[in-house]
Design an enzyme around this catalytic site. Structure first.
Site, PDB file in Angstrom:
ATOM      1  N   LYS A  61      -7.756  11.444  -0.903  1.00 10.63           N
ATOM      2  CA  LYS A  61      -6.441  11.702  -0.521  1.00 10.63           C
ATOM      3  C   LYS A  61      -5.619  10.515  -0.749  1.00 10.63           C
ATOM      4  CE  LYS A  61      -4.396  12.875   3.886  1.00 10.63           C
ATOM      5  NZ  LYS A  61      -4.735  13.097   5.533  1.00 10.63           N
ATOM      6  N   ASP A  93      -4.462  16.862  17.456  1.00 14.85           N
ATOM      7  CA  ASP A  93      -3.821  17.703  16.690  1.00 14.85           C
ATOM      8  C   ASP A  93      -4.781  19.000  16.426  1.00 14.85           C
ATOM      9  OD1 ASP A  93      -1.578  19.141  15.412  1.00 14.85           O
ATOM     10  OD2 ASP A  93      -1.835  17.867  13.474  1.00 14.85           O
TER      11      ASP A  93
END
Length: 152
Positions: free
Chosen positions: A44, A137
């Site tokens: 990432k 989340d």
């Protein structure tokens, strides 16, 4: 702030960075190969300019938490690097995409399939809670499948 992260030269020495797997507001995810072992992984790549100091602090907290995680249903973090413009977070590669996309793609999920998915999710959440971590989340878009197989 990220003194514990390796510098950019290290990531190019350790990894061959390849194809883009996905992108978002903060950066992108690419497939990479660990040069010593040949292992496929994901990196990432996050742009520092897209983050304020609070977001950078939250990222550091996330990196430190992921380093301690050891559960079969939580993505493993291998290493983290940085340069002047970006952070590089190297994790296990999940090639099955998001659960959300699979839900849309499949005509239906049997009760057995749904139960198997939820057992894995609840196991990972329980592990996090036992380590005083809350995800905050959880949604199908944030759940990755290990591969594209039926049993993934």
């Amino acid at each position: 702030m990220f003194d514990h992260l390796k510098n950019k030269d290290d990531i190019r020495r350790d990894y061959q960075i390849n194809d883009v797997l996905g992108s978002g507001a903060f950066g992108e995810v690419r497939k990479c190969i660990h040069k010593k072992t040949g292992a496929l992984r994901a990196v990432k790549i996050i742009k520092k300019a897209a983050m304020d100091s609070n977001e950078q602090s939250l990222l550091e907290t996330e990196i430190n938490l992921l380093k301690t995680m050891d559960h079969p249903n939580i993505v493993r973090l291998f290493e983290a690097y940085q340069d002047k413009k970006r952070y590089f977070i190297v994790t296990e590669l999940c090639t099955g995409g998001e659960l959300f996309d699979q839900i849309i793609k499949r005509p239906y999920y049997s009760e057995r399939d749904a139960a198997m998915i939820m057992k894995q999710v609840f196991g990972a959440v329980s592990y996090c809670h036992s380590n005083n971590i809350a995800h905050r989340d959880l949604k199908p878009e944030n759940l990755l499948l290990e591969n594209t197989g039926e049993s993934s």
